[in-house]
Design a protein around this motif. Structure first.
Motif, PDB file in Angstrom:
ATOM      1  N   GLY A  53       0.769  -1.346   0.067  1.00  0.00           N
ATOM      2  CA  GLY A  53       0.085  -0.053  -0.021  1.00  0.00           C
ATOM      3  C   GLY A  53       1.028   1.334  -0.056  1.00  0.00           C
ATOM      4  O   GLY A  53       1.432   1.592   0.939  1.00  0.00           O
ATOM      5  N   ASP A  54       0.868   2.082  -1.016  1.00  0.00           N
ATOM      6  CA  ASP A  54       1.397   3.344  -1.331  1.00  0.00           C
ATOM      7  C   ASP A  54       2.800   3.361  -0.797  1.00  0.00           C
ATOM      8  O   ASP A  54       2.977   4.294   0.262  1.00  0.00           O
ATOM      9  N   PRO A  55       3.891   2.872  -1.337  1.00  0.00           N
ATOM     10  CA  PRO A  55       5.130   2.882  -0.748  1.00  0.00           C
ATOM     11  C   PRO A  55       5.699   4.261  -0.894  1.00  0.00           C
ATOM     12  O   PRO A  55       5.551   4.611  -2.209  1.00  0.00           O
ATOM     13  N   GLN A  56       6.385   4.699   0.092  1.00  0.00           N
ATOM     14  CA  GLN A  56       6.984   5.905   0.091  1.00  0.00           C
ATOM     15  C   GLN A  56       8.482   5.847   0.551  1.00  0.00           C
ATOM     16  O   GLN A  56       8.609   5.252   1.492  1.00  0.00           O
ATOM     17  N   ASP A  57       9.437   6.495  -0.240  1.00  0.00           N
ATOM     18  CA  ASP A  57      10.773   6.628   0.444  1.00  0.00           C
ATOM     19  C   ASP A  57      10.896   7.762   1.284  1.00  0.00           C
ATOM     20  O   ASP A  57      10.927   8.748   0.690  1.00  0.00           O
ATOM     21  N   ASN A  58      11.001   7.437   2.452  1.00  0.00           N
ATOM     22  CA  ASN A  58      11.206   8.369   3.584  1.00  0.00           C
ATOM     23  C   ASN A  58      12.535   8.427   4.216  1.00  0.00           C
ATOM     24  O   ASN A  58      12.533   8.796   5.339  1.00  0.00           O
ATOM     25  N   THR A  59      13.561   7.887   3.411  1.00  0.00           N
ATOM     26  CA  THR A  59      14.792   7.910   3.988  1.00  0.00           C
ATOM     27  C   THR A  59      15.412   9.117   4.587  1.00  0.00           C
ATOM     28  O   THR A  59      15.996   9.141   5.681  1.00  0.00           O
ATOM     29  N   SER A  60      15.101  10.262   4.115  1.00  0.00           N
ATOM     30  CA  SER A  60      15.475  11.519   4.767  1.00  0.00           C
ATOM     31  C   SER A  60      14.953  11.897   5.779  1.00  0.00           C
ATOM     32  O   SER A  60      15.750  12.751   6.735  1.00  0.00           O
ATOM     33  N   GLY A  61      14.073  11.191   6.575  1.00  0.00           N
ATOM     34  CA  GLY A  61      13.498  11.296   7.773  1.00  0.00           C
ATOM     35  C   GLY A  61      14.088  10.603   8.676  1.00  0.00           C
ATOM     36  O   GLY A  61      14.121  10.893   9.967  1.00  0.00           O
ATOM     37  N   CYS A  62      15.104   9.669   8.612  1.00  0.00           N
ATOM     38  CA  CYS A  62      16.017   8.883   9.516  1.00  0.00           C
ATOM     39  C   CYS A  62      17.329   8.830   9.159  1.00  0.00           C
ATOM     40  O   CYS A  62      18.366   8.058   9.687  1.00  0.00           O
ATOM     41  N   SER A  63      17.911   9.678   8.071  1.00  0.00           N
ATOM     42  CA  SER A  63      19.310   9.709   7.802  1.00  0.00           C
ATOM     43  C   SER A  63      19.554  11.003   7.572  1.00  0.00           C
ATOM     44  O   SER A  63      19.434  11.925   6.571  1.00  0.00           O
ATOM     45  N   ASN A  64      20.810  11.610   8.003  1.00  0.00           N
ATOM     46  CA  ASN A  64      21.259  12.760   7.862  1.00  0.00           C
ATOM     47  C   ASN A  64      21.794  12.922   6.646  1.00  0.00           C
ATOM     48  O   ASN A  64      21.801  13.673   5.734  1.00  0.00           O
ATOM     49  N   GLU A  65      22.593  11.635   6.035  1.00  0.00           N
ATOM     50  CA  GLU A  65      23.146  11.893   4.821  1.00  0.00           C
ATOM     51  C   GLU A  65      22.034  11.880   3.922  1.00  0.00           C
ATOM     52  O   GLU A  65      22.424  12.703   2.850  1.00  0.00           O
ATOM     53  N   ALA A  66      21.170  11.314   3.826  1.00  0.00           N
ATOM     54  CA  ALA A  66      20.056  11.315   2.873  1.00  0.00           C
ATOM     55  C   ALA A  66      19.341  12.837   2.680  1.00  0.00           C
ATOM     56  O   ALA A  66      19.116  13.105   1.802  1.00  0.00           O
ATOM     57  N   ALA A  67      19.441  13.344   3.874  1.00  0.00           N
ATOM     58  CA  ALA A  67      18.665  14.813   4.116  1.00  0.00           C
ATOM     59  C   ALA A  67      19.785  15.716   3.628  1.00  0.00           C
ATOM     60  O   ALA A  67      19.366  17.095   3.888  1.00  0.00           O
ATOM     61  N   GLY A  68      21.059  15.195   3.206  1.00  0.00           N
ATOM     62  CA  GLY A  68      22.075  16.088   2.733  1.00  0.00           C
ATOM     63  C   GLY A  68      22.869  16.914   3.709  1.00  0.00           C
ATOM     64  O   GLY A  68      23.425  17.840   3.667  1.00  0.00           O
ATOM     65  N   LYS A  69      22.730  16.268   5.009  1.00  0.00           N
ATOM     66  CA  LYS A  69      23.758  16.700   6.224  1.00  0.00           C
ATOM     67  C   LYS A  69      24.802  15.950   6.488  1.00  0.00           C
ATOM     68  O   LYS A  69      24.847  14.883   5.685  1.00  0.00           O
ATOM     69  N   GLU A  70      25.431  16.195   7.551  1.00  0.00           N
ATOM     70  CA  GLU A  70      26.681  15.366   7.833  1.00  0.00           C
ATOM     71  C   GLU A  70      26.177  14.036   8.372  1.00  0.00           C
ATOM     72  O   GLU A  70      25.355  13.967   9.273  1.00  0.00           O
ATOM     73  N   PRO A  71      26.823  12.921   7.726  1.00  0.00           N
ATOM     74  CA  PRO A  71      26.513  11.544   8.306  1.00  0.00           C
ATOM     75  C   PRO A  71      26.543  11.210   9.513  1.00  0.00           C
ATOM     76  O   PRO A  71      27.425  11.799  10.262  1.00  0.00           O
ATOM     77  N   HIS A  72      25.542  10.504  10.175  1.00  0.00           N
ATOM     78  CA  HIS A  72      25.635   9.868  11.664  1.00  0.00           C
ATOM     79  C   HIS A  72      25.999   8.507  11.488  1.00  0.00           C
ATOM     80  O   HIS A  72      25.254   7.880  10.835  1.00  0.00           O
ATOM     81  N   ALA A  73      26.519   7.905  12.483  1.00  0.00           N
ATOM     82  CA  ALA A  73      26.924   6.364  12.620  1.00  0.00           C
ATOM     83  C   ALA A  73      25.412   5.676  12.862  1.00  0.00           C
ATOM     84  O   ALA A  73      25.208   4.474  12.580  1.00  0.00           O
ATOM     85  N   ASN A  74      24.396   6.374  13.403  1.00  0.00           N
ATOM     86  CA  ASN A  74      22.933   5.511  13.437  1.00  0.00           C
ATOM     87  C   ASN A  74      22.037   5.938  12.544  1.00  0.00           C
ATOM     88  O   ASN A  74      20.947   5.726  12.463  1.00  0.00           O
ATOM     89  N   ASP A  75      22.507   6.603  11.364  1.00  0.00           N
ATOM     90  CA  ASP A  75      21.688   6.722  10.007  1.00  0.00           C
ATOM     91  C   ASP A  75      20.946   5.526   9.726  1.00  0.00           C
ATOM     92  O   ASP A  75      21.655   4.647   9.673  1.00  0.00           O
ATOM     93  N   CYS A  76      19.835   5.749   9.159  1.00  0.00           N
ATOM     94  CA  CYS A  76      19.186   4.420   8.375  1.00  0.00           C
ATOM     95  C   CYS A  76      19.900   4.369   6.943  1.00  0.00           C
ATOM     96  O   CYS A  76      20.410   5.509   6.633  1.00  0.00           O
ATOM     97  N   THR A  77      19.802   3.575   6.451  1.00  0.00           N
ATOM     98  CA  THR A  77      20.443   3.252   4.999  1.00  0.00           C
ATOM     99  C   THR A  77      19.094   3.556   4.300  1.00  0.00           C
ATOM    100  O   THR A  77      19.289   4.236   2.965  1.00  0.00           O
ATOM    101  N   GLN A  78      17.876   2.949   4.422  1.00  0.00           N
ATOM    102  CA  GLN A  78      16.550   3.487   3.746  1.00  0.00           C
ATOM    103  C   GLN A  78      15.627   3.250   4.772  1.00  0.00           C
ATOM    104  O   GLN A  78      15.554   2.295   5.485  1.00  0.00           O
ATOM    105  N   LEU A  79      14.161   4.085   4.675  1.00  0.00           N
ATOM    106  CA  LEU A  79      12.894   3.929   5.025  1.00  0.00           C
ATOM    107  C   LEU A  79      12.118   4.046   4.040  1.00  0.00           C
ATOM    108  O   LEU A  79      12.005   4.752   3.008  1.00  0.00           O
ATOM    109  N   ILE A  80      11.287   2.805   3.899  1.00  0.00           N
ATOM    110  CA  ILE A  80      10.093   2.713   3.169  1.00  0.00           C
ATOM    111  C   ILE A  80       8.998   2.573   3.980  1.00  0.00           C
ATOM    112  O   ILE A  80       8.623   1.479   4.633  1.00  0.00           O
ATOM    113  N   THR A  81       8.086   3.408   3.737  1.00  0.00           N
ATOM    114  CA  THR A  81       6.954   3.633   4.717  1.00  0.00           C
ATOM    115  C   THR A  81       5.670   3.073   3.573  1.00  0.00           C
ATOM    116  O   THR A  81       5.412   3.632   2.393  1.00  0.00           O
ATOM    117  N   THR A  82       4.869   2.290   4.048  1.00  0.00           N
ATOM    118  CA  THR A  82       3.593   1.848   3.307  1.00  0.00           C
ATOM    119  C   THR A  82       2.493   1.822   4.275  1.00  0.00           C
ATOM    120  O   THR A  82       2.471   2.331   5.521  1.00  0.00           O
TER     121      THR A  82
END
Length: 153
Positions: free
Chosen positions: A59-88
């Motif tokens: 159901g309605d998959p959305q890539d929301n990686t930038s919500g849990c990853s500094n790197e994906a959001a264009g910021k300085e990476p953090h050790a606990n960043d997620c690699t990917q987040l798919i919300t359905t």
């Protein structure tokens, strides 16, 4: 584009900021980190979980990686960043660099409640609005199916 706010963003904003310093503002879809080995990703896991549970889509998959990853959001990476987040509509599938990072994330997020299920370097979460309608039996089925997929890697 319809954007969902995950339970992590709603109930764990302060925890997310403390844990990974993430942005809670969804941004355009981000790709998985190139440092992640080829194979199962959160995106392919969501597709395969649908197949494994006998549905066309979760159901309605959305890539929301930038919500849990500094790197994906264009910021300085953090050790606990997620690699990917798919919300359905059924589940959120988080992917991390390791099972240790996934366990750290779950430990922090469960303090705020919710159903967070670690499966190796992945986490299944059921906190978004429509996900609350996912039955306990379906949650168990998704967790088992993801475990089977991880074992096949």
């Amino acid at each position: 584009m319809r954007t969902r706010t995950t339970a992590a963003a709603i109930t764990g904003t302060a925890l997310l900021l403390a844990l990974v310093g993430c942005s809670t503002t969804p941004e355009p879809a981000a790709k998985a980190s190139s440092s992640q080995p080829a194979g199962l990703t959160a995106e392919t896991a969501a597709d395969k979980l649908a197949d494994a549970t006998g549905v066309t889509t979760l159901g309605d998959p959305q890539d929301n990686t930038s919500g849990c990853s500094n790197e994906a959001a264009g910021k300085e990476p953090h050790a606990n960043d997620c690699t990917q987040l798919i919300t359905t509509d059924t589940v959120s599938v988080y992917e991390f660099k390791s099972s240790a990072v996934a366990a750290t994330w779950v430990k922090g997020m469960t303090k705020n409640g919710g159903d967070w299920r670690p499966v190796d370097r992945f986490v299944l979460a059921f906190g978004a609005r429509d996900q609350a309608l996912t039955s306990d039996e379906r949650r168990d089925e998704l967790e088992q199916a993801l475990g089977d997929l991880v074992a096949k890697q």
